[in-house]
Write a protein that holds these residues in place. Structure first.
Motif, PDB file in Angstrom:
ATOM      1  N   ALA A  55      10.529  -5.142 -13.663  1.00 17.15           N
ATOM      2  CA  ALA A  55      10.111  -6.211 -14.354  1.00 17.15           C
ATOM      3  C   ALA A  55       8.507  -6.281 -14.616  1.00 17.15           C
ATOM      4  O   ALA A  55       7.903  -6.606 -15.621  1.00 17.15           O
ATOM      5  N   LEU A  56       7.915  -5.812 -13.627  1.00 20.67           N
ATOM      6  CA  LEU A  56       6.168  -5.941 -13.415  1.00 20.67           C
ATOM      7  C   LEU A  56       5.715  -4.887 -14.127  1.00 20.67           C
ATOM      8  O   LEU A  56       4.971  -4.956 -14.755  1.00 20.67           O
ATOM      9  N   ILE A  57       6.567  -3.624 -14.174  1.00 22.62           N
ATOM     10  CA  ILE A  57       6.216  -2.545 -14.984  1.00 22.62           C
ATOM     11  C   ILE A  57       6.275  -3.005 -16.698  1.00 22.62           C
ATOM     12  O   ILE A  57       5.070  -2.854 -17.338  1.00 22.62           O
ATOM     13  N   TYR A  58       7.324  -3.568 -16.767  1.00 24.86           N
ATOM     14  CA  TYR A  58       7.154  -3.991 -17.973  1.00 24.86           C
ATOM     15  C   TYR A  58       6.321  -4.995 -18.486  1.00 24.86           C
ATOM     16  O   TYR A  58       5.524  -4.858 -19.548  1.00 24.86           O
ATOM     17  N   GLU A  59       5.864  -5.758 -17.886  1.00 18.62           N
ATOM     18  CA  GLU A  59       4.794  -6.861 -17.999  1.00 18.62           C
ATOM     19  C   GLU A  59       3.487  -6.279 -18.320  1.00 18.62           C
ATOM     20  O   GLU A  59       2.755  -6.729 -19.139  1.00 18.62           O
ATOM     21  N   VAL A  60       3.192  -5.198 -17.413  1.00 15.66           N
ATOM     22  CA  VAL A  60       1.864  -4.492 -17.493  1.00 15.66           C
ATOM     23  C   VAL A  60       2.004  -3.774 -19.163  1.00 15.66           C
ATOM     24  O   VAL A  60       0.889  -3.698 -19.580  1.00 15.66           O
ATOM     25  N   ILE A  61       3.115  -3.083 -19.434  1.00 18.80           N
ATOM     26  CA  ILE A  61       3.114  -2.372 -20.545  1.00 18.80           C
ATOM     27  C   ILE A  61       3.100  -3.580 -21.781  1.00 18.80           C
ATOM     28  O   ILE A  61       2.198  -3.331 -22.762  1.00 18.80           O
ATOM     29  N   LYS A  62       3.648  -4.659 -21.720  1.00 18.49           N
ATOM     30  CA  LYS A  62       3.623  -5.617 -22.714  1.00 18.49           C
ATOM     31  C   LYS A  62       2.395  -6.082 -22.877  1.00 18.49           C
ATOM     32  O   LYS A  62       1.986  -6.213 -24.087  1.00 18.49           O
ATOM     33  N   SER A  63       1.623  -6.301 -21.677  1.00 17.57           N
ATOM     34  CA  SER A  63       0.235  -7.064 -21.914  1.00 17.57           C
ATOM     35  C   SER A  63      -0.850  -6.197 -22.739  1.00 17.57           C
ATOM     36  O   SER A  63      -1.583  -6.496 -23.401  1.00 17.57           O
ATOM     37  N   GLU A  64      -0.524  -4.776 -22.515  1.00 13.50           N
ATOM     38  CA  GLU A  64      -1.440  -3.653 -23.161  1.00 13.50           C
ATOM     39  C   GLU A  64      -0.941  -3.562 -24.665  1.00 13.50           C
ATOM     40  O   GLU A  64      -1.835  -3.434 -25.570  1.00 13.50           O
ATOM     41  N   MET A  65       0.317  -3.878 -25.009  1.00  7.68           N
ATOM     42  CA  MET A  65       0.830  -3.608 -26.402  1.00  7.68           C
ATOM     43  C   MET A  65       0.479  -4.899 -26.982  1.00  7.68           C
ATOM     44  O   MET A  65       0.396  -4.686 -28.443  1.00  7.68           O
ATOM     45  N   LEU A  66       0.307  -5.921 -26.522  1.00  7.24           N
ATOM     46  CA  LEU A  66      -0.188  -7.025 -27.203  1.00  7.24           C
ATOM     47  C   LEU A  66      -1.842  -7.104 -27.835  1.00  7.24           C
ATOM     48  O   LEU A  66      -2.267  -7.958 -28.643  1.00  7.24           O
ATOM     49  N   ILE A  67      -2.557  -6.096 -27.333  1.00  6.25           N
ATOM     50  CA  ILE A  67      -3.940  -5.804 -27.561  1.00  6.25           C
ATOM     51  C   ILE A  67      -4.060  -4.796 -28.681  1.00  6.25           C
ATOM     52  O   ILE A  67      -3.736  -3.815 -28.550  1.00  6.25           O
ATOM     53  N   PRO A  68      -4.286  -5.208 -30.067  1.00 10.64           N
ATOM     54  CA  PRO A  68      -4.342  -4.487 -31.108  1.00 10.64           C
ATOM     55  C   PRO A  68      -5.502  -3.314 -30.834  1.00 10.64           C
ATOM     56  O   PRO A  68      -6.574  -3.415 -30.309  1.00 10.64           O
ATOM     57  N   SER A  69      -4.844  -2.101 -31.209  1.00  8.43           N
ATOM     58  CA  SER A  69      -5.991  -0.969 -31.363  1.00  8.43           C
ATOM     59  C   SER A  69      -5.498  -0.232 -32.816  1.00  8.43           C
ATOM     60  O   SER A  69      -4.747  -0.334 -33.326  1.00  8.43           O
TER      61      SER A  69
END
Length: 119
Positions: A55-69
């Protein structure tokens, strides 16, 4: 023995893309992560403290996906680095970031970037 934690087909709606319209309208993205980590202690103990909580792995990935690139390469590299910073016990990371139905001519299910790093 090599042990890993894998999260597959993690779906996000995000705003990555070179074209301005992609960053306004957004698109569907899928992330797959394969994290190599020693799991023997968890296999013996059956305690969450001896592994990485996915669940913590998911949260790290989610937080990066929310930053537009602009580029999937940037998203993938940034996410890989965030995972390693958060979980220094990782010995390898393989990450696949896919944009579904990319805005290009022709019928294509997805465009993906795959990054692999061994530590």
């Amino acid at each position: 023995m090599t042990t890993s934690i894998e999260l597959k087909n993690i779906k996000f709606y995000a705003y990555h893309g070179v074209m301005e319209q992609e960053r306004i309208v957004g698109n569907q993205f899928v992330v797959d992560a394969l994290l190599t980590v020693p799991l023997q202690r968890a296999m013996d103990s059956d305690h969450l403290d001896d592994t990485i909580n996915y669940a913590l792995i998911y949260e790290v990935i989610k937080s990066e996906m929310l930053i537009p690139s602009n580029l999937l390469e940037h998203v993938a590299g940034r996410t890989l680095n965030a995972l390693k910073r958060t979980f220094p016990q990782l010995s390898a990371i393989e990450l696949k970031v896919s944009k579904l139905n990319p805005p290009i001519e022709g019928e294509i299910q997805s465009a993906s970037v795959i990054v692999r790093q061994t530590y």
